[in-house]
Design a protein around this motif. Structure first.
Motif, PDB file in Angstrom:
ATOM      1  N   ALA A 185       0.851  -1.192   0.000  1.00 22.20           N
ATOM      2  CA  ALA A 185       0.000   0.000   0.000  1.00 22.20           C
ATOM      3  C   ALA A 185       0.888   1.244   0.000  1.00 22.20           C
ATOM      4  O   ALA A 185       0.655   2.185  -0.744  1.00 22.20           O
ATOM      5  N   LEU A 299      -9.022   1.251   4.443  1.00 20.32           N
ATOM      6  CA  LEU A 299      -8.205   2.429   4.153  1.00 20.32           C
ATOM      7  C   LEU A 299      -7.225   2.571   5.303  1.00 20.32           C
ATOM      8  O   LEU A 299      -7.478   2.107   6.415  1.00 20.32           O
ATOM      9  N   VAL A 300      -6.118   3.249   5.021  1.00 19.65           N
ATOM     10  CA  VAL A 300      -5.100   3.369   6.061  1.00 19.65           C
ATOM     11  C   VAL A 300      -5.556   4.328   7.163  1.00 19.65           C
ATOM     12  O   VAL A 300      -5.174   4.169   8.319  1.00 19.65           O
ATOM     13  N   HIS A 301      -6.375   5.291   6.811  1.00 15.79           N
ATOM     14  CA  HIS A 301      -6.936   6.176   7.837  1.00 15.79           C
ATOM     15  C   HIS A 301      -8.449   6.039   7.828  1.00 15.79           C
ATOM     16  O   HIS A 301      -9.106   6.419   6.859  1.00 15.79           O
TER      17      HIS A 301
END
Lengths: 362, 362
Positions: A185, A299-301
């Protein structure tokens, strides 16, 4: 949906289409006009609008059986979406859209085709649903975090002065794939002056004595272009650290452990951010991160983000990354671990304890 | 811009922000709310709206000097964009937006903040600019195509019955990286029944005698998450092909060469698609692709796409991929090569001639 009085939601992003359909569709990542949409009515069965060539994949991967296929370049996916909504009696309904994702032109087209429909922002509905992880999601993310953590450890244990950033990154990604990872990612791995740029790609610069080396690494578990994410950061130094480097890192690690000790249901960004802000106040060390941690998943956040103004309380079964980072003397010091919030505190998914002292690369 | 009477364009996608700024910004790929925007006025200097932590990267990578930074979670990037447009005297201007990319919610916010501005679709402006490649772009894509082509060749030369799809894919990506590739845009590599699903990720299924093995592979040259793309497809069979497989592949290769021979300035999708349609008519072989080729660059599909209805003529310095594919007896046969259109025809960037007969994997 009842709360927002929504008659149907339409998912358009790779993440939410996967969340509702179990299918990770490559076209959503690499061909932005190749729309794939899930229509989920408040009452009734879900349906999908997809490109005809994707039908085989959907039949294999997804429990959604009501598939409506368009021929790319000949039919408009939005026109097909309007038709499906109409057939479901929703032409005058309240339709929730991902307005943080769906491009303006597509919403305009849908509005023209369904002039009696009302469109509302539904992103927060998805955000809220994805915030709390299921036992299956937690199990997958537990395995994923362990794999990523081990891969970083092996790469840094094998690192030597003179090796390039790219070589160490390559070990890290290779070891992650060997442990079940499917894709990258993001991968920052930077040393010396390179480390000042926050997401610089690994370069052919060799590690030199005195360099601070920082990685911030996230892999996909699912497919090579998407799925559940990991997110871990580690910092090391080449050769012997200066007393100042040792001290800055010790304080950072100490702050990290203090934050981890405070993670429990009810804790907020306001409280956790303050621990870090206070610890570096007046030290000359630059703490300028807009947050000290975040939920993550597809999602990463994801929400909540632990900003200095976030009052959203942590809840059991949130998977979070805690990641204080600071700048000092042109170098970035960063540590990040993943955890799952439990009823009384948290369970770590990665192991910070092997990083309690600034690691020296020989 | 003069033609559309636009006072300024605003780029929001990773591809167009890179095209205008020379900076590939990771956040645009993995954190969708972390907007990065280029404001390019018809008269005057360009400016950017970026997250403050990205400033270092922009100063290093981009010639754009007028940077406006927002603090994530505290300031709205769209509010900052409105402020910059206002300062440039464009509050009542005609502003071109990427409405195929910019999410509905952001355009709504901008419209509320700048009620006197007019917003127009500017995607086609970018599409048109990116269609014709510069000498530097062609040089980069020439190297990229060669690297990807060689990597596939090496992976297939080394393939053996019993190896897994994932092993062959791993050789392919490794050899691409060794030749300057930076990331994987997409990688289908499927054998036997798996090959029916169009973008199935490489699995741990071993290659079995009689399997048709197909790859469709694109790498990024620029960074691991974006940049200039390659796109090549190859087909092989494990063991000896059946007479029918040999015949289908021969016809496909013949069609491929016929199309390549017709590629020149002025040729259209209508003409080139027809070659393929005709060749398979009445053969029982299923040709159901919506196109036989496409321009490519920062996205894998750029205009023109060679559909059966496209009248857009090819022009010199377009980089194109030609890719007929058909289905027969449950297997997919696919060949794809890259080329640059010249004044009189085309120059191949990959080498189809080593694939003139259906390759046998021993």
């Amino acid at each position: 949906m009842a709360e927002l009085q929504i008659d149907a939601i339409v998912a358009s992003s790779l993440e939410n289409v996967f969340y509702l359909s179990d299918a990770l569709i490559l076209g959503q990542r690499v061909v932005p006009t190749r729309l794939a949409l899930v229509i989920w009515p408040a009452n009734g069965e879900p349906a999908m609008v997809i490109r005809n060539l994707e039908e085989m994949q959907l039949r294999a991967d997804s429990p959604i059986a009501d598939l409506h296929c368009y021929v790319e370049f000949q039919e408009s996916p939005i026109a097909l979406l309007a038709k499906v909504l109409q057939e479901k009696g929703l032409a005058a309904g309240r339709i929730g859209l991902e307005t943080r994702h769906l491009a303006a032109r597509y919403r305009d087209e849908l509005g023209t085709l369904l002039p009696r429909a009302t469109f509302v922002d539904a992103d927060e509905l998805f955000d809220r649903a994805r915030t709390i992880k299921s036992p299956e999601e937690i199990e997958l993310m537990t395995r994923a975090a362990k794999a990523t953590d081990e891969a970083i450890q092996i790469a840094f244990d094998g690192a030597r002065e003179g090796m390039t950033e790219a070589q160490i990154a390559s070990t890290m990604t290779g070891e992650t794939f060997r442990r079940g990872g499917d894709g990258i990612a993001f991968i920052a791995l930077a040393s010396g002056a390179n480390a000042k740029v926050i997401h610089r790609k690994p370069s052919n610069k060799p590690l030199a004595r005195g360099d601070v080396v920082r990685t911030d690494f996230g892999a996909y578990f699912g497919s090579y272009f998407g799925g559940y994410l990991t997110d871990l950061a580690r910092t090391a130094v080449v050769g012997m650290p200066t007393p100042r480097q040792t001290e800055v890192y010790r304080r950072l690690f100490d702050v990290h452990m203090q934050i981890l000790a405070q993670v429990r249901p009810g804790a907020t960004g306001v409280q956790l951010y303050e621990i870090c802000r206070k610890a570096f106040e007046g030290t000359g060390v630059l703490f300028r991160s807009p947050f000290v941690g975040h939920n993550l998943g597809l999602l990463v956040h994801e929400d909540p983000i632990l900003t200095p103004s976030s009052c959203e309380p942590l809840e059991p079964n949130m998977v979070m990354a805690i990641e204080p980072f600071v700048f000092d003397d042109g170098a970035m010091f960063h540590i990040e671990d993943m955890l799952v919030v439990t009823e009384t505190g948290c369970r770590l998914l990665s192991d910070p304890h092997r990083w309690s002292e600034l690691k020296c690369i020989p």
